[in-house]
Design an enzyme around this catalytic site. Structure first.
Site, PDB file in Angstrom:
ATOM      1  N   ARG A   1      -5.946  -2.759   9.570  1.00  0.00           N
ATOM      2  CA  ARG A   1      -6.470  -4.136   9.650  1.00  0.00           C
ATOM      3  C   ARG A   1      -6.064  -4.790  10.954  1.00  0.00           C
ATOM      4  NH1 ARG A   1      -5.154  -5.798   3.618  1.00  0.00           N
ATOM      5  NH2 ARG A   1      -3.204  -4.923   4.303  1.00  0.00           N
TER       6      ARG A   1
ATOM      7  N   ASP B   1       2.425  -0.035  11.783  1.00  0.00           N
ATOM      8  CA  ASP B   1       2.335  -1.354  12.424  1.00  0.00           C
ATOM      9  C   ASP B   1       3.611  -2.172  12.312  1.00  0.00           C
ATOM     10  OD1 ASP B   1       2.216  -1.705   9.698  1.00  0.00           O
ATOM     11  OD2 ASP B   1       0.594  -3.173   9.740  1.00  0.00           O
TER      12      ASP B   1
ATOM     13  N   GLY C   1       0.841  -1.206   0.000  1.00  0.00           N
ATOM     14  CA  GLY C   1       0.000   0.000   0.000  1.00  0.00           C
ATOM     15  C   GLY C   1       0.869   1.247   0.000  1.00  0.00           C
TER      16      GLY C   1
ATOM     17  N   ASP D   1       5.148  -4.816   6.151  1.00  0.00           N
ATOM     18  CA  ASP D   1       5.632  -6.156   6.521  1.00  0.00           C
ATOM     19  C   ASP D   1       5.654  -7.152   5.357  1.00  0.00           C
ATOM     20  OD1 ASP D   1       2.890  -6.156   6.491  1.00  0.00           O
ATOM     21  OD2 ASP D   1       2.635  -7.209   8.391  1.00  0.00           O
TER      22      ASP D   1
ATOM     23  N   THR E   1       4.285   2.848   5.462  1.00  0.00           N
ATOM     24  CA  THR E   1       2.888   2.414   5.507  1.00  0.00           C
ATOM     25  C   THR E   1       2.126   3.340   6.450  1.00  0.00           C
ATOM     26  OG1 THR E   1       1.370   0.749   6.431  1.00  0.00           O
ATOM     27  CG2 THR E   1       3.632   0.614   7.171  1.00  0.00           C
TER      28      THR E   1
ATOM     29  N   ARG F   1       1.172  -5.048  -5.029  1.00  0.00           N
ATOM     30  CA  ARG F   1       1.322  -6.207  -4.137  1.00  0.00           C
ATOM     31  C   ARG F   1       1.501  -7.391  -5.083  1.00  0.00           C
ATOM     32  NH1 ARG F   1      -0.734  -4.065   0.850  1.00  0.00           N
ATOM     33  NH2 ARG F   1      -2.491  -2.664   0.538  1.00  0.00           N
TER      34      ARG F   1
ATOM     35  N   ASP G   1      -0.141   2.544   8.346  1.00  0.00           N
ATOM     36  CA  ASP G   1      -0.659   1.817   9.511  1.00  0.00           C
ATOM     37  C   ASP G   1       0.175   1.954  10.787  1.00  0.00           C
ATOM     38  OD1 ASP G   1      -2.648   0.973   7.845  1.00  0.00           O
ATOM     39  OD2 ASP G   1      -1.921  -1.075   7.624  1.00  0.00           O
TER      40      ASP G   1
HETATM   41  O1  F6P Z   1      -1.427  -1.423   4.600  1.00  0.00           O
HETATM   42  C1  F6P Z   1      -1.963  -0.191   4.323  1.00  0.00           C
HETATM   43  C2  F6P Z   1      -3.441  -0.271   4.090  1.00  0.00           C
HETATM   44  O2  F6P Z   1      -3.837   1.032   3.744  1.00  0.00           O
HETATM   45  C3  F6P Z   1      -4.286  -0.838   5.214  1.00  0.00           C
HETATM   46  O3  F6P Z   1      -4.570   0.085   6.240  1.00  0.00           O
HETATM   47  C4  F6P Z   1      -5.525  -1.272   4.488  1.00  0.00           C
HETATM   48  O4  F6P Z   1      -6.152  -2.289   5.191  1.00  0.00           O
HETATM   49  C5  F6P Z   1      -4.978  -1.767   3.177  1.00  0.00           C
HETATM   50  O5  F6P Z   1      -3.753  -1.102   2.983  1.00  0.00           O
HETATM   51  C6  F6P Z   1      -5.878  -1.548   1.989  1.00  0.00           C
HETATM   52  O6  F6P Z   1      -5.284  -2.142   0.892  1.00  0.00           O
HETATM   53  P1  F6P Z   1      -5.753  -1.956  -0.621  1.00  0.00           P
HETATM   54  O7  F6P Z   1      -5.393  -0.577  -1.043  1.00  0.00           O
HETATM   55  O8  F6P Z   1      -4.986  -2.989  -1.363  1.00  0.00           O
HETATM   56  O9  F6P Z   1      -7.212  -2.167  -0.626  1.00  0.00           O
END
Ligand code: F6P
Length: 329
Positions: free
Chosen positions: A176, A134, A15, A107, A130, A76, A132
């Site tokens: 998440r 996290d 992300g 991660d 990120t 990803r 998050d």
């Molecule tokens: O890891 C970053 C993040 O923004 C999370 O907070 C969220 O759950 C996820 O990516 C959303 O991913 P995508 O953009 O692939 O839907």
């Protein structure tokens, strides 16, 4: 003896997060400063597998420090999770004479970097990027501060309309597995309740607390909910549950903030953090380090093994949870 690093490549993966551009810029300029060549890999590991690689110089990264997203683009990659995918990626690194890789991401991206290094002895350094926050072993990740400010600004606006209509708003924010965004934005925006993945407060305690708030004279309320909260209900189900179970006449509305949290111009904090970590990552590689993450601990650029970065974070939310409880009476 480890091979001298002369050609460094950088990619952004997973992300995206505001400040990734500032981190790329710092990597490219540190390479220029230390007189090593720098290569940008497009679309994360996906671009590495498909050889989308370009040499960058100090001028290639002009006017990007203030830009959200990542000009190298991100992905990803499913293919990189396979041995065959990583073999193709490694072959392209060799083909382009690249001798070290900097991965900006979270991660999942670090897990991939570690695998590449373990399988091929290829030097890798991670930079935590990120929203998050996290990642273990760093106090902050790039993008988190900007995302918090975006969320608080959005909740402030929702509060205006919540209070005009005496409504109760459930607001979903990203996270998440981590409640950092929910907890800090919730306190910053004066939420009545905050639901995070790390603690299960239970829906009945939530109803009880909202009843109490109503009795103390509150006419509108904001509940901030991390997307990975443990209530067992999604935010729309939760909204219906609250409306059905609160005897008081409270109109409930739901707002999912979604991907606006990942965009926008990075805050000054994120720009400076990204600059420090970008320079730190290049220096770590030039010092012969590998399989490490460059993070920030107590305002100091700190190197930790990637294995530590990938460990489950022991959350230290207790103080914040108490502050949230006290300030929302
Ligand atoms: O890891 C970053 C993040 O923004 C999370 O907070 C969220 O759950 C996820 O990516 C959303 O991913 P995508 O953009 O692939 O839907």
């Amino acid at each position: 003896m480890t091979k001298k690093v002369k050609n460094i490549a950088v990619l952004t993966s997973g992300g995206d997060a505001p400040g990734m551009n500032a981190a790329i810029r710092a990597v490219v300029r540190a390479c220029s400063y230390y007189k090593v060549n720098c290569f940008g890999i497009y679309k994360g590991y996906e671009g590495l597998i498909h050889n989308e690689i370009e040499e960058l110089n100090a001028r290639s990264v002009r006017n990007i420090i203030n830009k959200g997203g990542t000009f190298l683009k991100s992905a990803r990659s499913k293919e990189f999770r396979t041995e065959e995918g990583r073999k193709k990626a490694f072959d392209n690194l060799v083909k382009n004479n690249i001798d070290a890789l900097i991965v900006i991401g979270g991660d999942g991206s670090f897990t991939g970097a570690l695998k590449l290094s373990e399988e091929y002895g290829f030097p890798v350094v991670g930079i935590p990027g990120t929203i998050d926050n996290d990642i273990n072993g760093t106090d902050y990740t790039i993008g988190y501060d900007t995302a918090l400010n975006t969320v608080v600004e959005a909740i402030d606006k929702i509060r205006d309309t919540a209070s005009s209509h005496n409504r109760l708003f459930l607001i979903e924010v990203m996270g998440r597995d981590a409640g950092d965004i929910a907890l800090n934005s919730g306190i910053g925006a004066g939420a009545e309740e905050i639901l995070i993945p790390e603690e299960d407060m239970g829906v009945d305690r939530l109803i009880e607390s909202l009843r109490k708030s109503k009795k103390t004279g509150k006419t509108s309320s904001i509940i901030v909910i991390a997307e990975g909260d443990k209530s067992g209900k999604n935010i729309f189900e939760l909204g219906e549950y609250v409306e059905e179970n609160l005897e008081e006449d409270y109109e409930v509305r739901v707002s999912v903030l979604g991907h606006i949290q990942r965009g926008g111009s990075p805050s000054c904090y994120d720009r400076v953090l990204a600059s420090k970590l970008g320079v730190g990552a290049v220096e770590a590689l030039l010092e012969g380090k590998s399989e490490v993450m460059v993070g920030i601990v107590h305002k100091t650029v700190t190197i930790v093994p990637l294995t530590t970065a990938l460990e489950k974070r022991i959350h230290k939310h207790d103080q914040l949870i108490k502050v949230a409880d006290i300030t929302s009476v």
